[in-house]
Write a protein that holds these residues in place. Structure first.
Motif, PDB file in Angstrom:
ATOM      1  N   GLU A   5      15.272  -7.038 -11.335  1.00 38.01           N
ATOM      2  CA  GLU A   5      13.689  -7.234 -10.774  1.00 38.01           C
ATOM      3  C   GLU A   5      12.995  -7.881 -11.758  1.00 38.01           C
ATOM      4  O   GLU A   5      12.105  -8.542 -11.330  1.00 38.01           O
ATOM      5  N   ALA A   9       9.210 -13.226 -11.872  1.00 36.55           N
ATOM      6  CA  ALA A   9       8.114 -13.063 -12.358  1.00 36.55           C
ATOM      7  C   ALA A   9       6.927 -12.164 -11.872  1.00 36.55           C
ATOM      8  O   ALA A   9       6.951 -12.177 -10.626  1.00 36.55           O
ATOM      9  N   ILE A  11       3.121 -11.104 -10.276  1.00 35.66           N
ATOM     10  CA  ILE A  11       2.142 -12.030 -10.070  1.00 35.66           C
ATOM     11  C   ILE A  11       0.726 -11.624 -10.395  1.00 35.66           C
ATOM     12  O   ILE A  11       0.639 -10.370 -10.456  1.00 35.66           O
ATOM     13  N   VAL A  16       3.311  -8.159  -2.501  1.00 37.35           N
ATOM     14  CA  VAL A  16       4.692  -8.218  -2.877  1.00 37.35           C
ATOM     15  C   VAL A  16       5.177  -7.282  -1.639  1.00 37.35           C
ATOM     16  O   VAL A  16       4.779  -6.347  -1.386  1.00 37.35           O
ATOM     17  N   ASP A  18       8.352  -5.614  -0.565  1.00 37.83           N
ATOM     18  CA  ASP A  18       9.484  -4.984  -1.376  1.00 37.83           C
ATOM     19  C   ASP A  18      10.367  -4.203  -0.469  1.00 37.83           C
ATOM     20  O   ASP A  18       9.840  -3.899   0.765  1.00 37.83           O
ATOM     21  N   HIS A  19      11.707  -4.093  -0.758  1.00 38.08           N
ATOM     22  CA  HIS A  19      12.542  -3.205   0.157  1.00 38.08           C
ATOM     23  C   HIS A  19      12.594  -3.868   1.174  1.00 38.08           C
ATOM     24  O   HIS A  19      12.932  -2.982   2.438  1.00 38.08           O
ATOM     25  N   LYS A  52      17.446   2.351  -3.824  1.00 36.34           N
ATOM     26  CA  LYS A  52      17.260   2.924  -2.504  1.00 36.34           C
ATOM     27  C   LYS A  52      18.149   2.354  -1.640  1.00 36.34           C
ATOM     28  O   LYS A  52      18.455   2.641  -0.613  1.00 36.34           O
ATOM     29  N   ILE A  58      13.039  -9.322  -1.926  1.00 39.82           N
ATOM     30  CA  ILE A  58      11.632  -9.037  -2.233  1.00 39.82           C
ATOM     31  C   ILE A  58      10.965 -10.715  -1.801  1.00 39.82           C
ATOM     32  O   ILE A  58      11.546 -11.728  -2.083  1.00 39.82           O
ATOM     33  N   LYS A  60       7.133 -12.427  -2.708  1.00 36.97           N
ATOM     34  CA  LYS A  60       5.881 -12.509  -3.381  1.00 36.97           C
ATOM     35  C   LYS A  60       5.044 -13.774  -2.862  1.00 36.97           C
ATOM     36  O   LYS A  60       5.407 -14.688  -3.152  1.00 36.97           O
ATOM     37  N   THR A  82       7.979  -1.933   1.661  1.00 34.37           N
ATOM     38  CA  THR A  82       6.549  -1.405   1.106  1.00 34.37           C
ATOM     39  C   THR A  82       5.875  -2.953   0.800  1.00 34.37           C
ATOM     40  O   THR A  82       6.239  -3.766   0.227  1.00 34.37           O
ATOM     41  N   ASN A  84       2.849  -4.062  -1.356  1.00 32.91           N
ATOM     42  CA  ASN A  84       2.043  -3.953  -2.544  1.00 32.91           C
ATOM     43  C   ASN A  84       0.875  -4.979  -2.625  1.00 32.91           C
ATOM     44  O   ASN A  84       1.398  -6.305  -2.580  1.00 32.91           O
ATOM     45  N   ILE A  86      -1.580  -6.758  -4.854  1.00 26.40           N
ATOM     46  CA  ILE A  86      -1.624  -7.071  -6.425  1.00 26.40           C
ATOM     47  C   ILE A  86      -2.960  -7.650  -6.719  1.00 26.40           C
ATOM     48  O   ILE A  86      -3.218  -8.725  -6.153  1.00 26.40           O
ATOM     49  N   TYR A  89      -2.867  -8.389 -11.716  1.00 23.47           N
ATOM     50  CA  TYR A  89      -1.627  -7.979 -12.096  1.00 23.47           C
ATOM     51  C   TYR A  89      -1.248  -6.409 -11.977  1.00 23.47           C
ATOM     52  O   TYR A  89      -0.217  -5.993 -12.097  1.00 23.47           O
ATOM     53  N   VAL A  91      -0.712  -3.141  -9.564  1.00 27.25           N
ATOM     54  CA  VAL A  91      -0.546  -2.765  -7.897  1.00 27.25           C
ATOM     55  C   VAL A  91      -1.770  -1.930  -7.629  1.00 27.25           C
ATOM     56  O   VAL A  91      -2.008  -0.714  -8.017  1.00 27.25           O
ATOM     57  N   LYS A  94      -0.589   0.325  -2.271  1.00 26.58           N
ATOM     58  CA  LYS A  94       0.737   0.216  -1.765  1.00 26.58           C
ATOM     59  C   LYS A  94       0.995   1.186  -0.261  1.00 26.58           C
ATOM     60  O   LYS A  94       0.453   2.047  -0.239  1.00 26.58           O
TER      61      LYS A  94
HETATM   62  N1  CTP Z   1       4.968  -6.658  -8.749  1.00 25.43           N
HETATM   63  C1  CTP Z   1       4.757  -8.081  -8.921  1.00 25.43           C
HETATM   64  N2  CTP Z   1       3.437  -8.275  -9.874  1.00 25.43           N
HETATM   65  C2  CTP Z   1       2.760  -7.490 -10.322  1.00 25.43           C
HETATM   66  C3  CTP Z   1       3.052  -6.132 -10.343  1.00 25.43           C
HETATM   67  C4  CTP Z   1       3.981  -5.669  -9.385  1.00 25.43           C
HETATM   68  O1  CTP Z   1       5.268  -8.620  -8.469  1.00 25.43           O
HETATM   69  N3  CTP Z   1       1.534  -8.018 -11.295  1.00 25.43           N
HETATM   70  C5  CTP Z   1       6.002  -6.007  -7.921  1.00 25.43           C
HETATM   71  C6  CTP Z   1       7.039  -5.369  -8.766  1.00 25.43           C
HETATM   72  O2  CTP Z   1       8.290  -6.114  -9.214  1.00 25.43           O
HETATM   73  C7  CTP Z   1       7.633  -4.522  -7.484  1.00 25.43           C
HETATM   74  C8  CTP Z   1       6.221  -4.275  -6.813  1.00 25.43           C
HETATM   75  O3  CTP Z   1       5.675  -5.457  -6.958  1.00 25.43           O
HETATM   76  O4  CTP Z   1       8.706  -5.326  -6.740  1.00 25.43           O
HETATM   77  C9  CTP Z   1       6.070  -2.951  -6.886  1.00 25.43           C
HETATM   78  O5  CTP Z   1       5.570  -2.787  -7.908  1.00 25.43           O
HETATM   79  P1  CTP Z   1       5.670  -1.335  -8.738  1.00 25.43           P
HETATM   80  O6  CTP Z   1       4.844  -0.382  -7.604  1.00 25.43           O
HETATM   81  O7  CTP Z   1       5.267  -1.393  -9.988  1.00 25.43           O
HETATM   82  O8  CTP Z   1       6.971  -1.010  -8.585  1.00 25.43           O
HETATM   83  P2  CTP Z   1       8.054   0.334  -8.118  1.00 25.43           P
HETATM   84  O9  CTP Z   1       7.315   1.473  -8.770  1.00 25.43           O
HETATM   85  O10 CTP Z   1       9.119  -0.032  -8.604  1.00 25.43           O
HETATM   86  O11 CTP Z   1       7.814   0.291  -6.525  1.00 25.43           O
HETATM   87  P3  CTP Z   1       8.558   1.316  -5.407  1.00 25.43           P
HETATM   88  O12 CTP Z   1       8.138   2.635  -5.918  1.00 25.43           O
HETATM   89  O13 CTP Z   1       7.761   0.703  -4.265  1.00 25.43           O
HETATM   90  O14 CTP Z   1      10.084   1.198  -5.247  1.00 25.43           O
END
Ligand code: CTP
Ligand code: ZN
Length: 159
Positions: A5, A9, A11, A16, A18-19, A52, A58, A60, A82, A84, A86, A89, A91, A94
């Motif tokens: 993962e 990059a 964002i 996002v 995810d899953h 999981k 994924i 974004k 999920t 997310n 953002i 930078y 989260v 969620k």
């Molecule tokens: N993410 C992103 N850019 C950011 C912050 C997060 O692209 N600035 C993405 C992460 O790569 C991830 C998703 O957003 O795919 C969720 O981030 P995070 O909650 O930090 O990851 P996990 O704890 O692994 O999430 P989960 O518990 O939902 O699996």
């Protein structure tokens, strides 16, 4: 976060998703109307390793926060997804999509003689979720089974 993962990059602002079950990212993009003339930067990662799900997709989308009304139909295609949000930078929020035991109002019964499809009967469609993956539903009125491909066709129709 896992190594596979980290290759994708982060964002600064946006959403996002995810899953997503592996192989379903493109269907999700169509469902969300993110095909064709979209100017936002999109990153799509397919077949990423996940604890999981084994492997997952994924999506974004930068500078866009999703319309919550889409979450019900997203749950049909990606029941473990999920969302997310953002901001700068981080989260910021969620939320998980929820696939309930019954799906009401989102889909049309494929059976043209079903009571839920009669013009003079103001009945909202209702399906029982028989199985989540692959998705299998059953109309509570006429008992017609509806499979995942039929659901996908309906949801992405015209998008
Ligand atoms: N993410 C992103 N850019 C950011 C912050 C997060 O692209 N600035 C993405 C992460 O790569 C991830 C998703 O957003 O795919 C969720 O981030 P995070 O909650 O930090 O990851 P996990 O704890 O692994 O999430 P989960 O518990 O939902 O699996
Ligand atoms: Zn029916």
């Amino acid at each position: 976060m896992e190594e596979a993962e980290m290759k994708v990059a982060k964002i600064r602002n946006g959403t996002v998703i995810d899953h997503i079950p592996s192989g379903k990212a493109l269907v999700v993009l169509r469902l969300l109307g993110l095909t064709g003339k979209v100017e936002n930067t999109l990153t799509i990662a397919m077949n990423v390793k996940s604890k999981k799900l084994g492997i997952k997709d994924i999506i974004k989308v930068e500078n866009l926060e999703l319309d919550p009304s889409l979450l019900g139909s997203l749950a049909l295609i990606a029941p473990m997804a999920t969302i997310n949000v953002i901001r700068d930078y981080r989260v910021y929020g969620k939320s998980k999509v929820i696939l309930k035991d019954y799906v009401e109002g989102i889909l049309k019964c494929p059976n043209p003689t079903c009571i839920s499809r009669q013009q003079n009967e103001p009945i909202v469609s209702k399906f029982k979720v028989i199985q989540k993956t692959p998705l299998k539903l059953q109309c509570t009125y006429c008992y017609r089974y509806v499979n995942e491909n039929e659901v996908i066709e309906q949801l992405v129709e015209g998008k």
